[in-house]
Design a protein around this motif. Structure first.
Motif, PDB file in Angstrom:
ATOM      1  N   PRO A  44       0.839  -1.196   0.000  1.00 48.09           N
ATOM      2  CA  PRO A  44       0.000   0.000   0.000  1.00 48.09           C
ATOM      3  C   PRO A  44       0.879   1.253   0.000  1.00 48.09           C
ATOM      4  O   PRO A  44       2.028   1.207   0.431  1.00 48.09           O
ATOM      5  N   SER A  45       0.311   2.321  -0.464  1.00 49.79           N
ATOM      6  CA  SER A  45       1.076   3.567  -0.593  1.00 49.79           C
ATOM      7  C   SER A  45       0.089   4.718  -0.699  1.00 49.79           C
ATOM      8  O   SER A  45      -0.934   4.602  -1.386  1.00 49.79           O
ATOM      9  N   ARG A  87      -5.689   4.770  -1.956  1.00 54.87           N
ATOM     10  CA  ARG A  87      -5.754   5.755  -3.028  1.00 54.87           C
ATOM     11  C   ARG A  87      -6.644   6.954  -2.682  1.00 54.87           C
ATOM     12  O   ARG A  87      -6.640   7.958  -3.394  1.00 54.87           O
ATOM     13  N   TYR A  88      -7.369   6.863  -1.574  1.00 59.84           N
ATOM     14  CA  TYR A  88      -8.176   8.000  -1.126  1.00 59.84           C
ATOM     15  C   TYR A  88      -7.491   8.791  -0.011  1.00 59.84           C
ATOM     16  O   TYR A  88      -8.107   9.665   0.592  1.00 59.84           O
ATOM     17  N   VAL A  89      -6.272   8.436   0.267  1.00 51.44           N
ATOM     18  CA  VAL A  89      -5.541   9.138   1.327  1.00 51.44           C
ATOM     19  C   VAL A  89      -4.278   9.734   0.712  1.00 51.44           C
ATOM     20  O   VAL A  89      -3.432   9.010   0.187  1.00 51.44           O
ATOM     21  N   VAL A 144       2.302   6.783  14.068  1.00 55.41           N
ATOM     22  CA  VAL A 144       2.311   7.915  13.122  1.00 55.41           C
ATOM     23  C   VAL A 144       3.718   8.461  12.937  1.00 55.41           C
ATOM     24  O   VAL A 144       4.126   8.818  11.825  1.00 55.41           O
ATOM     25  N   LYS A 145       4.479   8.487  13.995  1.00 57.01           N
ATOM     26  CA  LYS A 145       5.843   9.049  13.873  1.00 57.01           C
ATOM     27  C   LYS A 145       6.662   8.323  12.816  1.00 57.01           C
ATOM     28  O   LYS A 145       7.328   8.925  11.987  1.00 57.01           O
ATOM     29  N   SER A 146       6.577   6.992  12.857  1.00 59.56           N
ATOM     30  CA  SER A 146       7.364   6.233  11.881  1.00 59.56           C
ATOM     31  C   SER A 146       6.618   6.081  10.567  1.00 59.56           C
ATOM     32  O   SER A 146       7.119   5.460   9.631  1.00 59.56           O
ATOM     33  N   GLY A 147       5.406   6.617  10.498  1.00 58.78           N
ATOM     34  CA  GLY A 147       4.654   6.546   9.244  1.00 58.78           C
ATOM     35  C   GLY A 147       3.997   5.201   9.031  1.00 58.78           C
ATOM     36  O   GLY A 147       3.469   4.913   7.960  1.00 58.78           O
ATOM     37  N   SER A 148       4.028   4.350  10.057  1.00 56.80           N
ATOM     38  CA  SER A 148       3.428   3.031   9.913  1.00 56.80           C
ATOM     39  C   SER A 148       1.959   3.086  10.336  1.00 56.80           C
ATOM     40  O   SER A 148       1.655   3.128  11.534  1.00 56.80           O
ATOM     41  N   VAL A 149       1.071   3.124   9.381  1.00 53.87           N
ATOM     42  CA  VAL A 149      -0.360   3.218   9.688  1.00 53.87           C
ATOM     43  C   VAL A 149      -1.125   2.128   8.940  1.00 53.87           C
ATOM     44  O   VAL A 149      -0.569   1.449   8.074  1.00 53.87           O
ATOM     45  N   TYR A 150      -2.397   1.964   9.271  1.00 58.63           N
ATOM     46  CA  TYR A 150      -3.198   0.842   8.745  1.00 58.63           C
ATOM     47  C   TYR A 150      -3.756   1.193   7.360  1.00 58.63           C
ATOM     48  O   TYR A 150      -4.914   1.536   7.210  1.00 58.63           O
ATOM     49  N   LEU A 151      -2.888   1.090   6.385  1.00 54.18           N
ATOM     50  CA  LEU A 151      -3.234   1.449   5.016  1.00 54.18           C
ATOM     51  C   LEU A 151      -3.298   0.179   4.177  1.00 54.18           C
ATOM     52  O   LEU A 151      -2.472  -0.711   4.330  1.00 54.18           O
ATOM     53  N   VAL A 156      -4.507  -1.464   0.032  1.00 49.61           N
ATOM     54  CA  VAL A 156      -4.864  -1.138  -1.354  1.00 49.61           C
ATOM     55  C   VAL A 156      -6.345  -1.412  -1.595  1.00 49.61           C
ATOM     56  O   VAL A 156      -7.014  -0.696  -2.330  1.00 49.61           O
ATOM     57  N   THR A 157      -6.849  -2.459  -0.935  1.00 47.88           N
ATOM     58  CA  THR A 157      -8.169  -2.958  -1.298  1.00 47.88           C
ATOM     59  C   THR A 157      -9.191  -2.868  -0.165  1.00 47.88           C
ATOM     60  O   THR A 157     -10.316  -3.326  -0.313  1.00 47.88           O
ATOM     61  N   GLY A 158      -8.789  -2.312   0.965  1.00 49.21           N
ATOM     62  CA  GLY A 158      -9.752  -2.184   2.054  1.00 49.21           C
ATOM     63  C   GLY A 158      -9.922  -3.429   2.888  1.00 49.21           C
ATOM     64  O   GLY A 158     -10.861  -3.530   3.676  1.00 49.21           O
TER      65      GLY A 158
END
Lengths: 399, 399, 399, 399
Positions: free
Chosen positions: A74-75, A218-220, A259-266, A268-270
């Motif tokens: 994801p990205s 893709r919505y973020v 959040v600091k390390s940018g690791s969040v629950y993202l 591609v497909t939900g």
């Protein structure tokens, strides 16, 4: 023959008076719920097809669906699926009857695609999933067996039990409702994926909800956007939940985020099935849509089983219907718990025991409610053909 | 940091005083138990291999095993398997660490064969089963993640809960024991297959046991022989059960048999998976070896999950250990119920809540037991590394 | 009805007089040959079972076996297999006849294990291979179709052709023989794996053999040992080959080895399928055991097809038998090439054309050999039932 | 270093002067061709992706695709598919390079769907086919290996050979063209399915074409309609074929039909893979689109192999290009046959031998053509990078 129905008083504090209550709901896009949904939809399709071709439902059980997770990257703005999920449809179904062959696999796959489209709106069915089908035959004479059952009530397929209770506690209602709210909020927040888990802990007069929701990348736009969306969603959910209770409500969402390390629950497909989270039938919500360790539960998967003689399905749905009506119609009942136990080979409307346990409201006595509770239980057992119709028509959710 | 442990009194009739109690156990050869056993043994093998190669356990979860039933034609004196069972080993496991590759699949298959040999002694591993393996990778950096955890207590992998209670009721003990008795009786009755299910219904002072046991065809000469063996087994089981209780005990075995028509529960391999009965991890017994709708239960599969950070496994085992010791060591406790709830990302020894609910013996008050119960719960949470060691060494059954 | 047999003179230089000749043989442990062997053995087992149960062979084709390579880490003294090979048995076979069910899958798997044991003596069947089986049904009435064929000669299943020639050239014989020699040498050099490939290039009067042979690691101590074994084997092979010809013979083995960097052709199990080399039926040797681009070839897989009406099998084997006898018995023939072409639905003994092309020895004329060649071709076509018997009995190698 | 190119005269009757010639073409919708097409398209997609991500093609071979036939019930006006075909994409491909992961499976599946849509226009991709993907990794360091090759010409992956010839005979051209004609006729006869097989037998001056064409049931009203369509198609094909030759042309279509019993070649999806006919890579047409037992052939599958170092692919395509140009540009050459033989580990542009065999026109001598043929062969070997570019761009058909 009269039925073995036992109505008993349960002397325990009602759930709302207990200090600790734990309630969980897995949303429709959670891998276990997806498996449940696939199993149930395929069974329903088969029922309708059998009815339309042969005038009766033939033997089948499609309650063993396995979802093997894929891999993704994801990205923000949109990532990619590296390895598709693998979904294996198994179980068994009558394939030949009266010399006519039923296209079981084709129907199963068509139904599965249709359900996936509905349950996981961000999944590209053409490339994000491998859909395999290994539905076997039952024993060759099952077509006949169900034939004989046609004239009478079918015999239980197993020695097994179903469980139900009513009414839902406040926390249970809020947990259930919170997932629904998230689905409704998709129109405002398209990044909300359907893979949702709501864990509710009521600690005295405080309800803590821990929500996990797979966000669609893709919505973020970026991390700031993510944080903002999350804040807005939590605010909205809290406001809705607070409208349902006088208790204090705290909501946290995606607490694993760093959040600091940018690791969040993202994703591609939900759904987390794109990356490491497998799913299977019967591992998620019970027939009332919840997981409730503070309440009696059955481990029988309700989804995907045939509604004719599989007591693992019928008794769970029936116990919930029975409990709901008793709680609603019989004056003086605070809570009611139903257990229905079958014996293999006995008529499904003649359980080994139908246990009705009631927690009474202050000032009421068992003798005052016993007869009515017994009659309602008896009526529902007599109404099993009606319950089966409700199942065929998709009126009874199973997870 | 002090732990959030809540000790609360539960004002309810103890289980032995309730009118109706339902208890089930699926034997080691039941398809669901076979799946559980495969999952757990493979996880254990991986743990040992990781420990021996890298000095620590690496990430894995092998808790999604699917058994797709085959087809057979049993026959007195010995029938044949027409289509082998298909067993799919899935899940994920770290495959590469420090540039060394771990032979995950080979180990999984070797372990699976070893376990099948033990759990289903009449199964010919060469022709009665297809063993497939699709164990995937986790995300590529998981080797690192567990590395960091090395220095401290790991973080919970999910928001989830575990459940336990003690002591076992009389009916629970009898149900559990009855399966063990059947396994012991194999030396006298080689036709006893390992696919056993014991369903116990206590109705007041009467315990009804419904036993299903897959009989192995080549040890049964004909229908008369079958009837005689069944009668002898039931007699033996009844005698053993009665020695455990003052209640009345009734035992029925293979109640689906229709002796007149010759349709009895006969198998080639001693398991119903040879003909139509699928199996999956987490669909059978809870961690204490039983299915108990009258008691709180967790739906989390305990078997196959990694014992490092998977709270679905650790908390269920821990809750049972905790409950057992509190029930045994704290005076005045009739029953104790434990719920442990995690939050994803928090240290596993710091649950969101550890709920200890006690049913007191007559004459005792909560204040008298509260502190000791709290201390024992706290001690077990502090002892999670010890619990993990017990898991590695195979000292804790999971189903 | 007389058969359409055309005997024609081929005016071309015999193969021995051509400058360049290329000949290849894949050994019995080469992944493509393993697939061929599995396919043929399974077909043969089915033939025997059908014959013994029903008095005739029923419809089947097991000519689509796929070997998906695994992963391994060979090492002097003994390495390990990381991921087993995956072998998928597919095809189709009659499963039900006269209301009796044939255990096709169980038989296929049993036969496959037996063949693998023979063809790959260093493979551990319990952990180095996953054996899957997806053999389907044919159309439901095929049991009947073959029934009708019982009284007469069956009809061709397809429009297809078979090819054969004789005699083998010197280079062809040497290439074939060299693989056999390697197998014989296993008693002296246990490190010789069965996955062998011999590529022969005759360049005028020089025969160059390039041999690839998967060495089994646990029989090789170190690099020096490897080099020495290789030298000894090449010496032995060269001596044997030179005894068969007056031409110059050069042999190279495992030419991809890079001894300096220690990169040599080492395997754990004696086959390259353990690490990256897939295999499939019909991709290797033709029915005469060779791949001969300088000669006519058919692309039809011979192995695994049913010997009753599958011309892709029967015509290739028949063409070789026919060619061999004509070359041996008819005076004046230097070389003979056979092509048999069927038309779907026509009796298999009535080919669309049977083309017999002969290269004559000096001093002979077509008219002198034409009649005898025609008669022999005709006789073999009439003898198809005898050829089928030879196939059942395993007297005709197919690869 | 000069290349080992041998130009030799072949003293044989040119193909047009031989009495018997057999030529076959499997159309793009034939199961074997579908497998070839899938393999090649996936390889091409990977090449482009690797080039765009890393500036060079990484190691892969996707030449093992298996099509396991389904079951269907065709019916005039439109029947149904009962069990979908199962297509297994296997092979291996580099998945990780420079710490970036390539979505190999997703790309393979997307490409496969795209190709199926084009090759089988009547197939419903959503329900008529199960698309599975088991593409493995190669050895972990292959990313590096190709890296080193970057600076120079790659080394041959195997000891193998490629074969080509030119020009095509008249019969070969007609057979090839007849399949193309059928595809063109789809606009007029929508019932023409893409699963076509054309078998040509030239018997002296008579060309017999046996055409099999899967008819799509929903475009055929009834048996009369079928017969009429077939008649019209044969008429059209015959007219087109006769325009290409002075020889007599006979065409028969679907000769297995038994019109009296109503048994004709009808399908739901236009391919026999829907009902019993499996397919695999490398079992159909050679690189020139034909199967030609009267000509030298290679058994190496051309489709799906990597175009960098897999001589099984490069040499077959190269041999055809080489032959075509020599036949066209060198005066005096009637026919030319090319064989290119590699040795594993040697540069691909330095074959063990490049054999150029020429059949001369009357009045020409070898010495007159030898040098030019040699130069052209040498030029093409030097031009391998150009051939690779042609493959990437999809300019060279492989089946």
């Amino acid at each position: 023959m009269s039925r073995n129905i036992k109505v008993e008083e349960l002397t325990q504090r009602p759930i709302e008076s207990q200090d600790i209550e734990v309630v969980e709901r897995k949303g429709i896009g959670h891998p276990d719920s997806v498996a449940d949904g696939l199993a149930e939809e395929i069974s329903r399709t088969l029922c309708q097809e059998y009815l339309s071709r042969f005038g009766r439902v033939l033997h089948h059980n499609t309650d063993k669906i396995q979802i093997v997770a894929g891999r993704s990257r994801p990205s923000f703005g949109g990532g990619e699926v590296i390895q598709p999920q693998y979904i294996l449809l198994t179980g068994r179904a009558t394939r030949i009857c009266q010399d006519r062959e039923i296209p079981v696999d084709t129907m199963a796959i068509r139904t599965a695609r249709k359900h996936l489209k509905k349950a996981l709106t961000n999944l590209d069915l053409d490339t994000h999933v491998i859909l395999d089908c290994k539905i076997g035959m039952g024993s060759s004479d099952l077509c006949d067996i169900f034939d004989r059952d046609d004239v009478a009530i079918p015999s239980a397929n197993d020695t097994s039990f179903g469980v139900g209770y009513a009414p839902l506690s406040e926390t249970e209602q809020i947990v259930y409702r919170t997932e629904q709210s998230l689905l409704e909020l998709r129109s405002r927040f398209p990044s909300i994926g359907e893979d949702i888990k709501v864990m509710g802990l009521r600690d005295g007069q405080v309800i803590n909800l821990t929500v996990a929701c797979a966000m669609v990348d893709r919505y973020v736009d970026d991390l700031d956007h993510y944080v903002q969306i999350k804040r807005d969603i939590v605010k909205e959910l809290a406001s809705r939940a607070r409208a349902m209770t006088k208790r204090e409500v705290n909501i946290q969402m995606n607490v694993g985020d760093d959040v600091k390390s940018g690791s969040v629950y993202l994703t591609v497909t939900g759904t987390s099935a794109e990356m490491g989270d497998d799913g299977a039938v019967g591992r998620g919500n019970r027939a009332n849509g919840l997981i409730t360790p503070s309440r009696p539960m059955s481990l029988e998967a309700t989804s995907g089983k045939n509604p004719i003689n599989h007591v693992g399905k019928i008794y769970n749905l029936l116990a919930n219907l029975m409990a709901a009506q008793i709680a609603r119609d019989v004056e003086g009942i605070e809570e009611v718990y139903i257990k229905l136990l079958s014996q293999i080979g006995k008529p499904v409307d003649q359980p080994h025991v139908a246990s009705v346990q009631v927690v009474l409201k202050d000032g009421y006595r068992l003798s005052a409610v016993q007869r009515q509770a017994q009659e309602l239980a008896d009526m529902w057992l007599a109404d099993i053909p009606k319950v089966q119709q409700m199942i065929f028509r998709g009126e009874l959710p199973t997870f």
